[in-house]
Each structure stands twice: as structure tokens, then as C-alpha cells.
Design a protein around this motif. Structure first.
Motif, PDB file in Angstrom:
ATOM      1  N   LYS B  98       0.778  -1.206   0.046  1.00  0.00           N
ATOM      2  CA  LYS B  98       0.109   0.093  -0.017  1.00  0.00           C
ATOM      3  C   LYS B  98       0.949   1.106  -0.074  1.00  0.00           C
ATOM      4  O   LYS B  98       0.565   2.454  -0.295  1.00  0.00           O
ATOM      5  N   LEU B  99       1.960   1.316   0.689  1.00  0.00           N
ATOM      6  CA  LEU B  99       2.958   2.570   0.741  1.00  0.00           C
ATOM      7  C   LEU B  99       3.694   2.360  -0.432  1.00  0.00           C
ATOM      8  O   LEU B  99       3.874   3.315  -1.213  1.00  0.00           O
ATOM      9  N   TYR B 173       3.309  11.055   5.809  1.00  0.00           N
ATOM     10  CA  TYR B 173       4.470  11.335   6.275  1.00  0.00           C
ATOM     11  C   TYR B 173       5.611  10.444   5.633  1.00  0.00           C
ATOM     12  O   TYR B 173       6.846  10.558   6.021  1.00  0.00           O
ATOM     13  N   ALA B 174       5.261   9.160   5.210  1.00  0.00           N
ATOM     14  CA  ALA B 174       6.231   8.289   4.658  1.00  0.00           C
ATOM     15  C   ALA B 174       6.490   8.395   3.171  1.00  0.00           C
ATOM     16  O   ALA B 174       7.478   8.475   2.590  1.00  0.00           O
ATOM     17  N   VAL B 356      -0.527   7.532  11.625  1.00  0.00           N
ATOM     18  CA  VAL B 356      -0.657   8.381  10.680  1.00  0.00           C
ATOM     19  C   VAL B 356      -0.087   7.565   9.320  1.00  0.00           C
ATOM     20  O   VAL B 356       0.083   8.324   8.194  1.00  0.00           O
ATOM     21  N   ASN B 357      -0.170   6.213   9.186  1.00  0.00           N
ATOM     22  CA  ASN B 357      -0.058   5.619   7.887  1.00  0.00           C
ATOM     23  C   ASN B 357      -1.372   5.461   7.358  1.00  0.00           C
ATOM     24  O   ASN B 357      -2.357   5.791   7.685  1.00  0.00           O
ATOM     25  N   GLU B 473       9.215  19.559   6.397  1.00  0.00           N
ATOM     26  CA  GLU B 473       8.889  18.853   7.358  1.00  0.00           C
ATOM     27  C   GLU B 473       7.336  18.399   7.601  1.00  0.00           C
ATOM     28  O   GLU B 473       6.714  19.438   8.045  1.00  0.00           O
ATOM     29  N   TRP B 474       6.933  17.262   7.344  1.00  0.00           N
ATOM     30  CA  TRP B 474       5.830  16.671   7.483  1.00  0.00           C
ATOM     31  C   TRP B 474       5.029  17.151   9.015  1.00  0.00           C
ATOM     32  O   TRP B 474       4.030  17.549   9.065  1.00  0.00           O
ATOM     33  N   GLU B 475       5.877  17.036  10.020  1.00  0.00           N
ATOM     34  CA  GLU B 475       5.481  17.128  11.191  1.00  0.00           C
ATOM     35  C   GLU B 475       5.053  18.627  11.430  1.00  0.00           C
ATOM     36  O   GLU B 475       3.889  18.832  12.302  1.00  0.00           O
TER      37      GLU B 475
END
Lengths: 360, 556
Positions: B98-99, B173-174, B356-357, B473-475
Motif C-alpha cells: 500500500k505504501l 509522512y512516509a 498516521v500511515n 517537514e511533515w510534522e
């Protein structure tokens, strides 16, 4: 070390082997299909090129030195309220593209092999052979120019659907330019005296072809990718490409004992029908845009004026070619009028006025 | 019929030779004289020598060949369904797809777009045919991979995550790490992007781990669709390797290009390592259930494909042209994998962030522990407790590992350059660029941002070089958000409006699946925002502390 987890009881990884939330969510659900259900083409294409206005949370993360992001709406003067609305009419994705291209290659290969085996090239009228080497040989460079222009243009579109439609357009044009090149090289094996370098010489030096070369170079040199796509399919193809392919080669060849060349050239007409349908769909979407439609239509008229003037000039400069075959079965004036009518119909379909160029 | 008579002999006729055909095709181009082509994608390189096409192929043979390859792929997919492949497939493996399949179609189509950039730069027309074929190849790869993903969605037990794939790609975020890979192919200096980063390094070196090593692991997990598709994709890569090498050879004979080539080989190698090894290493090592101790580990695969095959036989020979090869970076990448546990730390990070995946990550078990310890001695001491914690906290209702202070895990900084977090804590560094503080996973990534992606390189103006941009930066995007609200905003919620798409286990049972209520009440934060808020002295003290790393607490 010690085991800390019992493996889940689930035995099968197949659809339907368990019922739970989301277990029947088996369609891509992040875009609005054009029709009632998403087509396979849409599933393969939509949103693969992301957009900060849709799901691209972090925006584009690399830019050019001047700050322009990886994809930018300003790369064309045309504007859209929703670039993502466009779907290619031919619905091509890789499998259908290779199937179609391969079928064409097979058709052309058979025509050439069977024609040569039957000795057909040797029976071509001699004057016609020179037309093929000099002028079909010159024209193949125009096709190559359109192929490279669209290869360039497919980098810039704001959505995957636009870029892939331009990409397949490029693939078709480059294939056809090679089809003609290899066809001439192969019949040259059977016809003594064909000069395979003559086509390029005529392309570069013959006044008959300088208008066409100018028009092609203007498309290759345009820095607006949609101008390139417009000039290719809405202007050059009907006014010069079809004029030469259908209005000359395909009408004249049979009378010169040549059944092979029209078959080879017919592939380009089939390709163009699809490329044209895609282009009309895109440009009519832009012409009908509620917010930007009026300025887009004015833009299209300006592109038509610029490239149409070059294309009409190119068409007129090609006129002497119609006098070269020994048996004359088609008239330039008729062919040109058909070409202009074709452009009028295309412009009407898109929704802009081409009279200022065509009636000049 | 006489013995010697064959169909070939009946039908054969004299044709053009391949070399004559390619010579004629290459002669289709010309130098424009009425209107010059606009150099819309600039480069700081000089290209004087006309590159040659080593493949000598024309489109007439290309299209039927590709159609035949397609027929085999689609036939195999049909056969997989008839053979009930999904009954025996390992969900642990398919979940990671999926990723992977959310990421990969965009890099592929970006490679098609990049052919526009090099197609116009290279003098002569011979290689243009090679670039045109690569353009269509990449169109093939992008859409054939979308088709595979749709096929998984339609036939695998849990389609959630596949169904939102391209939306998830833009938000996760990945997957943001994969976008750095793709945008690197098409943005900035055209040669840096489309030749060195894409073809000379990514395709020549790292597609071997992507498209050869990973499919082997898929097959071990009952998934023979992925090998079918990706080995077919890989069969196109030799053409791309040829294109890249040919253009490289036309650059390398001009000493003026050497400085930029050295810069770009360094940047491209390090960033490919940082991105591809993080992702593919995790898929291969943590997505598998096959713990055969005789199979190669990712480290062993890396040594074979990247060190022996690429570094020794492709990179080293470039030295004879006067190019300085960064041997130290190759050694450092190898050390990161075998000594600093880069892949294991990445898998740990991905699993920490499971809420958060948009796929499931199950805990590693004792069988896995045995294998990891065998292949990576010392693994258990560093990661054994962590995975036990992960399993304990995978049960619905526990405080998830991201916010559970009992574990001892410290959430990492994000690297501004490769976008992978700064996981090897001892290598953490930071710097100021144009007045702003940024964090990096390594000295090489600091150099990439500050030195390589700049308007000048070692005193030479580099006006065509790209820049890093966006909210890297995703965060930071969810700084101060409640976790449940962030997941809702990401769209990682199943159709019932409450159950999460991601799960920390493989239980396909609503009663065991986490919902928004199970994760509510925890606030996400941006390490970089907090780091920037410190005084310089505090920042240095924080960096020293960060470099000390953390220890996972024992679990009882």
C-alpha cells in the motif's frame, strides 16, 4: 528471547474472507469519475501527478532556481478553473497504447513485406518514385518535428491526464516519422536510383518545403506547451499534415500504381483522429471555462493567427507538388479548401473563430 | 517437403540492416534556422559531444516487443487469480505494498517527463530515439503499476489504503520521502536531475534493489504478481541505463563539467541511498514472513547490487576520466546499513508512526527475532524490547507507541534534505541556510542542502541548480493538532467514519481494530519548530542530547 505475539487467526488473504470496516471498499475513491463509474483509464491516470490544490499537503518540495515549483500553472497562457476536469477521449494507458501501436506496426510491416514480395515497388510510376523520395522524404521531417515538440510539451501540463495525452501524441508522431523513413529505405532496396538523402535536402533547401519547415520550427520553438499542442493538432495537422497526407499522397498514389504508400500513410490519419479528439476535448474545456473562457478563446485566436499564417503559407508553397505526378487525379485548390473547412469545423467545435486566419 | 525448407526461407526477403535503419532514423533531426528551440530547462553543464545510442532500436521493433511483454504480465495476473494466489499471500507483505505502490507511479511518470528535459539538450538525434522509448517506457511503468495496485485492491482481503492511494501519497509522512525522489528527477538543473540523479544513479544502481531484490521477497510471501510486473519493468531499465551512460560519456570528456559531475554524483548517490535503502530495506526485511537463514539479507543484497555491481564496475571506472569518486560516501552508506542499523531504525520509525500511515504494520515475532539476530548480530539487544513493546501496545485501547512515555522512544527530527528522519542519532547535525535553522540526518545531507543546492558551487556560478522548497517537514503540517483530528484531516479513516485505515496488527476483525476514539487526546508536534524556538546555546545542548540517542525500556 520469548514469543510475545500470537499470530492472527486469519488464514486467507483473499477478498471476502473476512467482513470488517472497509473490507468492501474496492474502488479508488479520491476523484470524481467523468461518467457514472470510473473508467480503467481514469483509475490508471487521475491524480498520479499530484497538486497542492488537491492532496499535496506539503506543497512541491523542490523548485527551480527562480522559485518556480516542479509543476506550475503559469507554464501556459491558457487558464483553467479546474485542470483536473480533462480526460483524454482515447482513454489510453500503457496497455492500450502498446496494443494500438503494435497493431499499426504489424499492419505497416505486412503491407511493405507483401507489397515488396509481389514486386509492387518496381511498378510504381517513375515520376511518382521521385515524388516519394523528394517530398514524402521531406515530409517525414515535419512529423519528426511534431514528435519532438510534443515530447517536450508533455513535461509541462498541470495534470497527469493532460501530460499523458500529449505523451501518446508524441509517441504516435515519432513512430510515424520512423515508419516513413524505414518504408522509403525498404522500397529503395527494390527500386534502383532512389536517393534516400534527397528528402532531407528538400526539407532543408527546397522552397516548396521552407514554409513547412518554418511552421514546424515555430511549433518546436514555442515556449508555451499548450501553444505547441494547439499548433500541432488544431493548426498544422489539418492545414498541412492532412493536406499532404490525405489531400495528396493518399489520393494520388493509386493512379501511380502505388497501393503501398497510402496504406503506410493511413496510419497517421488514424493517429491524428485520436490526437485531435483529445486536443479538441482539452481546448473546448478551456474555451467553455466559466471564469477564463473568454480570455482563452482570445488566446486561441492569437495562436491560430500566429501558427495559422505560417501553416497557410506552408500549404501554398507546397502547391507545385500537385503538378509532379504523371497522372493528376487531385487538385491542390480542392484539397486546400477541404483543409480549411476542416479547421473551420474544429474551431467551431472548440468554440473560437478562425476566420481571421483562414479567410485572409 | 524437403528438410531444408522452412517458413523463414519462404518468406525471407532482403531488408535494411539495423545499423542502416538507426542511421536513417537518427538523420530525422536538423538544426533549426527559422526559429530556435527555447532552452526552457536550463543546465550549467556543457554538452559538446554527440551522444551515441548503444541500443540501436527503432520504434517498429520496440512496440511489438513491449506488447509481448505486456501480454505475459497480464496473462500472469489472470493466472494468479485462477490459482487463488491471495488465499496464500502473506498480508504482512501486501500491507507494505500500500505504501510502495502509492509512491512508485509518480517517480515513474516523472522519469517520462524528464525525457523532455534531456531530449532537447543532447546534440544530435541518435539518442533522441532512446529518450523517446524511455519516455514511453516510463508511461508504461506508471500505469502498469497503477493497474497492479488496483488489482490488489480488488482481490486482497483489506482494500483500505489501496482505495485512497493517490490521495494518501500526497499526504502521508512516509510517502513524502518518495516524492523527494520523484521531484529530484524533474526539477532544477536538467542534467543533474534527468541524467545524473535519475539515470546514472537511481536507474543504474538502485532499481536493482527496487525491482529485482524486492520482487524476490514478494515471491517468498506468496505474491508472484509483483515479481511479474516489476521484473518486466526492470527489463526496460537496461535501455535507460544505456541512455544515461551515453549522455554521461558525452559530458565527461569536457573537463569543465567535472566539478559539477562530482557534485551531482555525490548528491545523487547519497540521496538515493538515504531514500531507497530506507524504504526498500524496510519492505524487504520487515514486510516478509520468510525467515530462511540461507537467503540474503538486505545488507547482503546491497553489497551485491550496489557495492559490487555498481560501485566497483560502474562508478570506479569513471575515475579514469579524471572524475573524483566519493569512496568515503559509499563506505559510509555501507556502514550505515551494517553498523548503524539504518534499515532497522527506519522500520522502527515507520511503526512508531503507524496511526498516521495508511497501511497495517504488525509486530515482529520471535521467529523474526531469530533471523534478525542471525543476519545482524546485536539486533536483539537494540530492537528486541522495542518490538515487544510494539506488540503489547498494538491492542486496541492501549496508549499507542507514539505517545507512550513508558517505552523510552524519542521521536526523531526530520532531515531537511532526504526527508527521512534523523534516525542515526550520533550523525545528527544542523545548520543555518539563508537565516533559517535546518536539521539533517548526516553531514552529506547537510552538504546537499547548503552546498549543492545553491547558486554557486566552489566558486562557480550554478544558476540552473534547483532549491529545496515547500513544507518539507511533515510534522510541521500538524504541529499542535490532536492526533485524531490529524488522521481525519489526512483521510485515513475507513468508510464507517471512525475505524482507522492503519492498524498495528493484522486482525481483520472490527472488535480489534482501532478507531479515532482510541487515539484521541494526544497532540502532535514539530521537532523542527521546537528546535528553532531554542536559543543557540539551548539548541546546541539539545543537539548533544539528541546525539546520545535513547534506550528502549525493558518490558515486563
Amino acid at each position: 528471547m520469548s514469543a510475545t505475539q500470537q499470530p492472527p487467526e486469519q488464514k486467507s488473504g483473499a477478498a471476502g474472507s473476512a467482513q470488517f470496516s472497509g473490507s468492501d471498499s474496492r474502488k479508488f475513491n479520491y476523484f470524481e469519475p467523468k461518467g457514472r463509474k470510473a473508467s480503467h483509464y481514469e483509475d490508471m491516470t487521475v491524480d498520479v501527478q499530484p497538486d497542492p490544490k488537491r492532496y499535496l499537503l506539503q506543497d512541491w518540495i523542490i523548485s527551480f532556481a527562480d522559485g518556480t515549483p516542479t509543476y506550475d500553472e503559469s507554464w501556459t497562457k491558457a487558464q483553467s478553473s479546474n485542470w483536473h476536469q480533462f480526460r483524454a477521449v482515447d482513454q489510453e494507458w500503457e496497455r492500450t497504447h502498446y496494443q494500438r501501436q503494435s497493431t499499426i506496426v504489424g499492419m505497416i510491416t505486412n503491407v511493405i513485406e507483401n507489397g515488396r514480395r509481389a514486386g509492387a515497388p518496381k511498378r510504381f510510376d517513375k515520376a511518382w518514385v521521385k515524388v516519394l523520395s523528394d517530398h514524402l522524404g521531406a515530409y517525414k521531417h515535419a512529423e519528426f518535428g511534431l514528435g519532438t515538440a510534443t515530447m517536450q510539451a508533455q513535461r509541462y501540463g498541470y495534470t497527469q491526464m493532460i501530460n499523458n495525452a500529449i505523451l501518446t501524441n508524441s509517441s504516435y508522431k515519432l513512430r510515424f516519422s520512423q515508419d516513413v523513413t524505414l518504408y522509403l529505405g525498404e522500397i529503395a532496396l527494390d527500386i534502383e536510383g532512389i536517393d534516400l538523402d534527397a528528402g532531407k535536402t528538400h526539407w532543408l533547401e527546397d522552397p516548396i518545403w521552407q514554409g513547412t519547415r518554418h511552421a514546424i520550427e515555430a511549433i518546436m520553438g514555442a515556449s508555451d506547451f499548450l501553444e505547441q499542442y494547439f499548433a500541432t493538432n488544431i493548426v498544422f495537422e489539418p492545414l498541412v499534415g492532412e493536406l499532404f497526407r490525405s489531400g495528396f499522397i493518399m489520393q494520388m498514389a493509386a493512379s501511380q500504381n502505388d497501393f503501398m504508400t497510402p496504406s503506410v500513410v493511413s496510419a497517421a490519419e488514424g493517429d491524428y483522429e485520436r490526437n485531435l479528439a483529445n486536443a479538441v476535448e482539452l481546448f473546448s474545456m478551456l474555451a467553455l471555462d466559466q471564469k477564463f473562457g473568454e480570455q482563452n478563446r482570445k488566446l486561441f485566436v492569437s495562436w491560430m493567427d500566429k501558427h495559422g499564417a505560417l501553416a497557410v503559407q506552408a500549404a501554398h508553397q507546397m502547391q507545385p507538388i500537385w503538378s509532379l505526378p504523371r497522372v493528376k487525379v487531385a487538385q491542390f485548390a480542392d484539397a486546400l479548401e477541404l483543409a480549411k473547412n476542416r479547421v473551420r469545423a474544429i474551431a467551431a467545435e472548440i468554440g473560437f473563430d478562425a476566420r481571421s486566419t483562414l479567410d485572409h | 517437403m524437403p528438410d531444408s525448407l522452412t517458413l523463414n526461407k519462404i518468406t525471407a526477403q532482403r531488408g535494411m540492416s539495423i545499423s542502416e535503419a538507426t542511421r536513417r532514423v537518427a538523420d530525422l533531426g536538423w538544426t533549426p534556422s527559422y526559429v530556435q528551440e527555447a532552452m526552457t530547462f536550463p543546465t550549467d553543464y556543457k554538452i559538446k559531444k554527440t551522444p551515441r545510442d548503444p541500443m540501436k532500436q527503432v520504434l517498429r521493433s520496440y512496440f511489438p516487443m513491449q506488447e509481448e511483454k505486456d501480454n505475459r504480465v497480464y496473462g500472469a495476473l489472470d493466472a494468479a487469480l485462477r490459482g487463488d494466489m491471495f488465499r496464500n499471500v502473506q498480508p504482512r507483505w501486501v500491507e507494505w505494498m500500500k505504501l510502495f505502490l502509492a509512491i512508485i507511479p509518480f517517480p515513474e511518470i516523472s522519469a517520462a517527463r524528464s525525457m523532455a528535459m534531456v531530449g532537447r539538450l543532447a546534440p544530435g538525434e541518435e539518442l533522441r530515439t532512446g529518450f523517446a522509448m524511455q519516455m514511453v517506457d516510463e508511461f508504461r511503468h506508471s500505469t502498469i503499476q497503477m493497474n497492479l495496485k488496483k488489482w490488489y485492491m480488488e482481490n486482497y482481503i483489506d482494500p483500505a489504503g489501496f482505495d485512497i492511494t493517490e490521495a494518501a501519497f500526497g499526504k502521508c509522512y512516509a510517502s513524502t520521502i518518495g516524492r523527494q525522489f520523484a521531484e529530484g528527477f524533474v526539477t532544477g538543473d536538467a542534467i543533474t536531475a534527468a541524467n545524473v540523479y535519475l539515470t546514472v544513479v537511481a536507474e543504474t544502481a538502485f532499481t536493482n534493489t527496487l525491482f529485482v531484490a524486492m520482487p524476490s521477497e514478494a515471491a517468498r510471501n506468496g505474491d508472484y504478481a509483483l515479481p511479474t510486473v516489476f521484473l518486466s519493468v526492470q527489463s526496460d531499465e537496461s535501455r535507460h541505463v544505456g541512455n544515461g551512460h551515453s549522455l554521461l560519456m558525452s559530458l565527461i570528456n569536457d573537463p569543465d563539467n567535472h566539478l559539477l559531475l562530482e557534485r551531482d554524483l555525490k548528491y545523487a548517490f547519497w540521496q538515493n541511498h538515504a531514500i531507497v535503502d530506507a524504504a526498500i530495506g524496510t519492505f524487504v526485511e520487515y514486510g516478509t514472513t520468510d525467515r530462511d537463514k540461507n537467503k540474503e539479507s538486505y545488507a547482503e543484497l546491497w553489497h551485491r547490487w550496489i557495492y559490487e555491481d555498481y560501485y566497483r564496475t560502474y562508478m570506479l571506472p569513471l575515475e579514469k576520466y579524471g572524475i573524483k569518486i566519493h569512496h568515503d560516501d559509499v563506505a559510509a552508506a555501507w556502514d550505515r546499513i551494517v553498523k548503524s542499523n539504518y534499515v532497522h531504525l527506519t522500520a522502527q520509525f515507520f511503526s512508531v508512526g503507524w496511526p498516521v500511515n495508511f497501511w497495517r504494520i504488525e509486530a515482529q515475532t520471535e521467529k523474526d527475532f531469530e533471523w534478525f539476530e542471525h543476519k545482524y548480530p546485536g539486533w536483539y539487544a537494540q530492537f528486541g524490547n522495542y518490538w515487544k513493546w510494539y506488540e503489547k501496545l498494538s491492542h486496541k485501547g492501549e496508549t499507542n507507541v507514539l505517545f507512550n512515555a513508558d517505552t523510552g522512544y524519542v521521536y526523531p527530527h526530520r532531515c531537511w534534505s532526504c526527508m527521512v528522519p534523523c534516525l542515526i542519532r550520533a550523525d545528527f547535525t544542523y545548520d543555518t541556510v539563508e537565516g533559517k535553522v535546518y536539521t539533517y540526518c548526516s553531514e552529506q545531507c547537510r552538504w546537499t542542502h547548503k552546498v549543492a543546492f545553491a547558486a554557486e558551487y566552489e566558486g562557480r556560478a550554478t544558476p540552473a541548480m534547483g532549491r529545496f522548497s515547500g513544507r518539507r517537514e511533515w510534522e510541521e503540517c500538524y504541529h499542535g493538532w490532536d492526533l485524531a483530528d490529524a488522521i481525519t484531516d489526512l483521510g485515513f479513516v475507513r468508510p464507517d467514519g471512525k475505524t482507522l485505515v492503519p492498524q498495528p496488527h493484522l486482525h481483520f476483525d472490527d472488535s480489534k481494530m482501532w478507531t479515532l476514539d482510541d487515539v484521541r487526546g494526544h497532540t502532535l508536534g514539530s521537532p523542527l519548530t521546537n528546535f528553532r524556538a531554542l536559543t543557540p546555546e539551548q539548541r546546541e545542548a539539545a543537539a548533544i542530547e539528541y546525539r546520545k540517542g535513547f534506550t528502549i525500556n525493558p518490558i515486563h
